[in-house]
Design a protein around this motif. Sequence first.
Motif, PDB file in Angstrom:
ATOM      1  N   LYS A   1       1.788  -3.298 -17.015  1.00 18.47           N
ATOM      2  CA  LYS A   1       2.633  -3.105 -15.843  1.00 18.47           C
ATOM      3  C   LYS A   1       2.120  -3.942 -14.668  1.00 18.47           C
ATOM      4  O   LYS A   1       0.915  -4.029 -14.433  1.00 18.47           O
ATOM      5  CB  LYS A   1       2.650  -1.636 -15.429  1.00 18.47           C
ATOM      6  CG  LYS A   1       3.195  -0.689 -16.488  1.00 18.47           C
ATOM      7  CD  LYS A   1       4.696  -0.849 -16.654  1.00 18.47           C
ATOM      8  CE  LYS A   1       5.249   0.210 -17.604  1.00 18.47           C
ATOM      9  NZ  LYS A   1       6.724   0.085 -17.763  1.00 18.47           N
ATOM     10  N   LYS A   2       3.040  -4.509 -13.943  1.00 15.59           N
ATOM     11  CA  LYS A   2       2.686  -5.258 -12.740  1.00 15.59           C
ATOM     12  C   LYS A   2       2.908  -4.358 -11.526  1.00 15.59           C
ATOM     13  O   LYS A   2       4.033  -3.971 -11.237  1.00 15.59           O
ATOM     14  CB  LYS A   2       3.540  -6.517 -12.627  1.00 15.59           C
ATOM     15  CG  LYS A   2       3.172  -7.396 -11.440  1.00 15.59           C
ATOM     16  CD  LYS A   2       4.022  -8.655 -11.399  1.00 15.59           C
ATOM     17  CE  LYS A   2       3.643  -9.541 -10.215  1.00 15.59           C
ATOM     18  NZ  LYS A   2       4.464 -10.777 -10.167  1.00 15.59           N
ATOM     19  N   ILE A   3       1.832  -4.020 -10.839  1.00 20.50           N
ATOM     20  CA  ILE A   3       1.940  -3.208  -9.642  1.00 20.50           C
ATOM     21  C   ILE A   3       1.390  -4.000  -8.456  1.00 20.50           C
ATOM     22  O   ILE A   3       0.661  -4.981  -8.634  1.00 20.50           O
ATOM     23  CB  ILE A   3       1.208  -1.853  -9.773  1.00 20.50           C
ATOM     24  CG1 ILE A   3      -0.304  -2.059  -9.897  1.00 20.50           C
ATOM     25  CG2 ILE A   3       1.737  -1.074 -10.970  1.00 20.50           C
ATOM     26  CD1 ILE A   3      -1.095  -0.754  -9.900  1.00 20.50           C
ATOM     27  N   LYS A   4       1.743  -3.551  -7.269  1.00 20.92           N
ATOM     28  CA  LYS A   4       1.343  -4.258  -6.058  1.00 20.92           C
ATOM     29  C   LYS A   4       0.243  -3.501  -5.334  1.00 20.92           C
ATOM     30  O   LYS A   4       0.336  -2.295  -5.139  1.00 20.92           O
ATOM     31  CB  LYS A   4       2.547  -4.426  -5.129  1.00 20.92           C
ATOM     32  CG  LYS A   4       2.242  -5.187  -3.850  1.00 20.92           C
ATOM     33  CD  LYS A   4       3.485  -5.304  -2.976  1.00 20.92           C
ATOM     34  CE  LYS A   4       3.178  -6.038  -1.682  1.00 20.92           C
ATOM     35  NZ  LYS A   4       4.391  -6.137  -0.805  1.00 20.92           N
ATOM     36  N   LYS A   5      -0.791  -4.225  -4.939  1.00 21.73           N
ATOM     37  CA  LYS A   5      -1.858  -3.627  -4.139  1.00 21.73           C
ATOM     38  C   LYS A   5      -1.307  -3.191  -2.783  1.00 21.73           C
ATOM     39  O   LYS A   5      -0.581  -3.943  -2.128  1.00 21.73           O
ATOM     40  CB  LYS A   5      -2.987  -4.636  -3.943  1.00 21.73           C
ATOM     41  CG  LYS A   5      -4.059  -4.194  -2.948  1.00 21.73           C
ATOM     42  CD  LYS A   5      -5.017  -5.323  -2.637  1.00 21.73           C
ATOM     43  CE  LYS A   5      -5.923  -4.975  -1.476  1.00 21.73           C
ATOM     44  NZ  LYS A   5      -6.785  -6.087  -1.071  1.00 21.73           N
ATOM     45  N   ILE A   6      -1.655  -1.969  -2.379  1.00 25.31           N
ATOM     46  CA  ILE A   6      -1.312  -1.473  -1.047  1.00 25.31           C
ATOM     47  C   ILE A   6      -2.604  -0.986  -0.406  1.00 25.31           C
ATOM     48  O   ILE A   6      -3.161   0.048  -0.809  1.00 25.31           O
ATOM     49  CB  ILE A   6      -0.272  -0.338  -1.104  1.00 25.31           C
ATOM     50  CG1 ILE A   6       1.015  -0.825  -1.784  1.00 25.31           C
ATOM     51  CG2 ILE A   6       0.028   0.166   0.306  1.00 25.31           C
ATOM     52  CD1 ILE A   6       2.065   0.257  -1.954  1.00 25.31           C
ATOM     53  N   ALA A   7      -3.104  -1.726   0.545  1.00 24.40           N
ATOM     54  CA  ALA A   7      -4.376  -1.406   1.179  1.00 24.40           C
ATOM     55  C   ALA A   7      -4.212  -0.315   2.228  1.00 24.40           C
ATOM     56  O   ALA A   7      -3.103  -0.026   2.691  1.00 24.40           O
ATOM     57  CB  ALA A   7      -4.968  -2.660   1.823  1.00 24.40           C
TER      58      ALA A   7
END
Length: 240
Positions: free
Chosen positions: A72-78
């Motif tokens: 799965k491709k997920i997006k980093k959320i800092a």
Amino acid sequence: MNTIFLNNYKIFNDDINGIFITNGQTIINTINAHSFIVAKSDDVFKMALLESDILLPDGEGIVFMARAVKGKKIKKIAGADIHSYLLKEANDKALKCFYLGSSASTLDLIENKLSKKHTNITFGFYSPPFKDDFSKSDNRDMLTAVNEFAPDILFIGMTAPKQEKWVHTHKDQINSKIICSIGAVFDFVAETKNRAPEWVINLKMEWLYRSFTAWRLTKRYAYSTPLFLIEVYKLKYFKK
């Protein structure tokens, strides 16, 4: 809200704009490679992460694990990302935000900066004692400061895993709609420490930039990164 499960952790996998303030309580935490490893030997911290209402993938290590283990491709959320987003929401809706953590001088810098930029927000601040373990009196004073202000959003900045464990232990006593642990973001906002430049973040090398800024972080990455890669390998090839 879309999520992905990694070793029982329910990781947020959606657009940050899908996070909204409700009448109930929402606890937002973040997870990265280091906290993943620390939680393996800290049961309270692990439960705090597992029982988060929203657990954000704050690290390229978690992004890599999702791709390697789940495809799965997920997006980093800092932490800095969720802080900026919630401040915009608060300003648009004229809400109340409270900052719990850090030094009085750092909080003064945050107040001076944010009150000029977000004029519709009512801000509150409290600097707890700097110690490893809070006394009953310390906890009472912190809870009183927060609850008398009754924020819509409570930002906690006491570093991990201390901040997540404190929230987990006291969540039923906290009067706030959103409780968000963001650690080093307090220093980024106050500009006592600098976050990585945007081009470094876009190259997915923020962790390397941070490791150059403090020996403590260099040691942390040196310790946790090999262990985390072993966990990725085990989850990919051995865990059913």
